[in-house]
Design a protein around this motif. Sequence first.
Motif, short mmCIF file in Angstrom:
data_model
loop_
_atom_site.label_atom_id
_atom_site.label_comp_id
_atom_site.label_asym_id
_atom_site.label_seq_id
_atom_site.Cartn_x
_atom_site.Cartn_y
_atom_site.Cartn_z
N ILE A 1 0.82 -1.22 0.00
CA ILE A 1 0.00 0.00 0.00
C ILE A 1 0.85 1.27 0.00
CG2 ILE A 1 -1.77 1.32 1.24
CD1 ILE A 1 -2.80 -1.32 2.40
N LEU A 2 1.92 1.27 0.80
CA LEU A 2 2.72 2.47 0.96
C LEU A 2 4.01 2.46 0.14
CD1 LEU A 2 2.27 2.90 4.81
CD2 LEU A 2 1.12 4.18 2.99
N ASN A 3 4.28 1.33 -0.52
CA ASN A 3 5.50 1.19 -1.33
C ASN A 3 6.77 1.50 -0.53
OD1 ASN A 3 6.95 0.52 -3.65
ND2 ASN A 3 6.97 2.64 -4.38
N ILE A 4 6.78 1.05 0.71
CA ILE A 4 7.99 1.10 1.54
C ILE A 4 8.53 -0.33 1.57
CG2 ILE A 4 8.93 1.48 3.85
CD1 ILE A 4 6.87 3.71 4.20
N GLN A 5 9.54 -0.61 0.76
CA GLN A 5 10.02 -1.98 0.56
C GLN A 5 11.07 -2.39 1.58
OE1 GLN A 5 8.33 -3.81 -1.57
NE2 GLN A 5 7.15 -1.99 -2.15
N ASP A 6 11.77 -1.42 2.17
CA ASP A 6 12.78 -1.72 3.19
C ASP A 6 12.68 -0.68 4.29
OD1 ASP A 6 14.97 -2.33 4.74
OD2 ASP A 6 16.36 -2.53 3.06
N SER A 7 12.04 -1.05 5.38
CA SER A 7 11.79 -0.09 6.47
C SER A 7 13.07 0.31 7.19
CB SER A 7 10.80 -0.68 7.47
OG SER A 7 11.28 -1.89 8.02
N ARG A 8 14.18 -0.43 6.97
CA ARG A 8 15.44 -0.09 7.63
C ARG A 8 16.07 1.17 7.05
NH1 ARG A 8 18.43 -5.66 6.66
NH2 ARG A 8 17.51 -5.18 4.63
N VAL A 9 15.75 1.48 5.79
CA VAL A 9 16.43 2.59 5.12
C VAL A 9 15.49 3.67 4.60
CG1 VAL A 9 18.39 1.14 4.47
CG2 VAL A 9 16.45 1.35 2.90
N ASP A 10 14.21 3.41 4.55
CA ASP A 10 13.26 4.38 3.99
C ASP A 10 12.96 5.47 5.01
OD1 ASP A 10 10.87 5.65 2.88
OD2 ASP A 10 10.77 3.91 1.55
N ASP A 11 13.18 6.74 4.63
CA ASP A 11 12.99 7.84 5.58
C ASP A 11 11.53 8.29 5.70
OD1 ASP A 11 12.60 9.20 3.22
OD2 ASP A 11 14.35 10.52 3.43
N ARG A 12 10.61 7.56 5.03
CA ARG A 12 9.19 7.88 5.16
C ARG A 12 8.58 7.22 6.39
NH1 ARG A 12 7.01 5.30 0.30
NH2 ARG A 12 5.00 6.12 1.03
N ILE A 13 9.34 6.36 7.04
CA ILE A 13 8.85 5.69 8.25
C ILE A 13 9.80 5.95 9.40
CG2 ILE A 13 10.01 3.51 7.66
CD1 ILE A 13 7.66 2.04 8.97
N ASP A 14 9.24 6.09 10.58
CA ASP A 14 10.05 6.26 11.79
C ASP A 14 9.55 5.27 12.83
OD1 ASP A 14 12.03 7.25 13.35
OD2 ASP A 14 11.32 9.32 13.38
N PHE A 15 10.41 4.96 13.79
CA PHE A 15 10.09 3.99 14.83
C PHE A 15 10.00 4.71 16.17
CE2 PHE A 15 12.38 1.89 11.46
CZ PHE A 15 11.64 0.73 11.23
N ILE A 16 9.05 4.32 16.98
CA ILE A 16 8.88 4.94 18.29
C ILE A 16 8.65 3.84 19.33
CG2 ILE A 16 6.42 5.34 17.82
CD1 ILE A 16 6.62 7.81 19.68
N ARG A 17 9.45 3.89 20.38
CA ARG A 17 9.38 2.87 21.42
C ARG A 17 8.09 2.99 22.20
NH1 ARG A 17 14.35 3.43 24.98
NH2 ARG A 17 13.03 4.43 26.51
N GLY A 18 7.44 1.85 22.44
CA GLY A 18 6.22 1.84 23.23
C GLY A 18 6.50 1.71 24.72
N THR A 19 5.45 1.78 25.49
CA THR A 19 5.58 1.70 26.95
C THR A 19 4.78 0.55 27.54
OG1 THR A 19 3.72 3.24 27.24
CG2 THR A 19 5.93 4.20 27.14
N GLY A 20 4.10 -0.20 26.68
CA GLY A 20 3.28 -1.31 27.18
C GLY A 20 1.93 -0.87 27.72
N ASP A 21 1.63 0.43 27.58
CA ASP A 21 0.36 0.94 28.08
C ASP A 21 -0.07 2.15 27.25
OD1 ASP A 21 1.96 3.06 28.95
OD2 ASP A 21 2.03 2.36 31.01
#
Length: 414
Positions: free
Chosen positions: A332-352
Motif C-alpha cells: 500500500i505504501l510502497n515502503i520496501q525496506d523499512s530499515r532505510v526508507d525515511d518515510r517511516i520512523d520507529f517509536i518505542r512503546g511503553t506497554g500501556d
Amino acid sequence: MPQFKPFKGIRPVKEIAGFFSTKSVDNYSEEELVQEVTQNLDSFLHIIKPTWEESSLETDEKHKKVSHNLQEFLKTSKSDLDKPSFYIYQLTKPSKEQVRGIVGLVHMKDYEAGKIKKHEETLTKRVNLFANYLSNIHFHAEPVLLTYPHNQRIDLLMDVEMKRLPVAAFKDKQENQHQLWQVENRLNLQQIKDSIEKYETLYIADGHHRMESSLVYSQKMMEEIKGATDSDHYNYTMAMLVSDKELIIRDYNRLLKDLNEHDSTEFLNKLSEKFDIAERGENPFFPSKKHNLGLYLDGKFYSLFVKKENLTVQGLSELDTYLFEELVLKPILNIQDSRVDDRIDFIRGTGDLNGIKNIKAKVDAGKFRAGFFFYPVASHDLEKIADLGLKMPPKSTYIEPKPLSGLTIFQLKE
C-alpha cells in the motif's frame, strides 16, 4: 548443550557501585556524556571516555587508552576482583515490576553451532567496529541478554542466594532499583551451572551485534595467538540469562510521514481488504491481543484485526510487525525496506496507553501523517522465530532489563 561458566568479575566497591555503573554509552546524548563525566568523577564513562573525546589519536590508540584506564582503575581501592563467581542481578522499576537474571559466561563455539539462537540480522559494519574495539580493550563491561524457558529449579537457586546481602544496591536517576548478588560457593555454582547446561538451546533477547562481534574477536584471537585453545578467555562472552517468564517485552511502534499519495478514505479502503476495521473515535486504546493492530489517523483511532486468510507464513505470521510490513508497508505504501526508507520512523512503546498518547502527540504536531501501534511480541514467539531460523523485522521489540555497563566486567586476557 551450551556451556555456562562463572568468572572472576571486576566490580566497583559497594560504596561507589551506583556512581560507577552507567547506561550503555549509545543511550547518552553528547550533552549528557559531558554532564556525566563532569559531575560524576567515579563514572565508568571516565574509563571509556577516549572513544568519543576529540583528540589527535588514531582509533586504535584511543581504544588502547581505554584498556590502560581499566588497568589503572584496578590498582585503586575503588575496585574489587572476585574469585570465580556467578552474579544475580535484579531490576525493580518504580512501577514495582521486577526482573532478575544470572550473569556468567557463554562460549562462542555454542553460538557458532546454533546452540545460542538469534532472531535478528546484524549489520557487518557495526559488528566489525565493535570487534576491532574488543581487540584493543580486551574486556566486556556489559552482558548480552539471553533468555531460556522458565525453570522452577533455577528460580529456587536464585531465591536462596538473594536471601543474603547484595554486593551492590542502588537507585538510578529514574528511581529504578538495581541489586547484585555474588555467588561464589562451589556447590551453589555447580548447581546453577548444571541447571543452565541442561538446556539444549538459549536465545538472544538483546545484544545481537555484541554477540556477533564477540565471535569475530574470538576467531581473530585464535588465529593470532600461538597455542590458543578453546578454553581461553577470549572465546567467551559475558551474558545475563533471564527466564522467558520474567523477560519484559514492550511494543515498538511506527510513524508514517505520508500515505503514498492516498487520501485517508482510499487508505482505509485498502486496509479493509486485509483487516477488519473498527473506528474507536478520539480515545486512545491499547491493542487487546496479537493480530490486533492500532491506527491513529486524522484525529481518530482505529482497531484493525488481521483477517485469518492472511496468516499464511509459519512463524512470521505470529508477528504483527511482519504482517504490517507485508500487508501495509510494501503493497500500500510502497515502503520496501523499512530499515532505510525515511518515510517511516520507529517509536518505542511503553506497554500501556502512555506510548499510544506519544504517537497521537507526534501525529497531531504535523510531522507525521499516521501512526500504527502493536501488541507486544510474546517471548514464546521470539523463541519460535529463532528455532525456525527466521528473523524479525527491525525494531519489533523493546526488551528489558537493559544491562548496565560496568556493574561487572570480564577481562578477556588473563
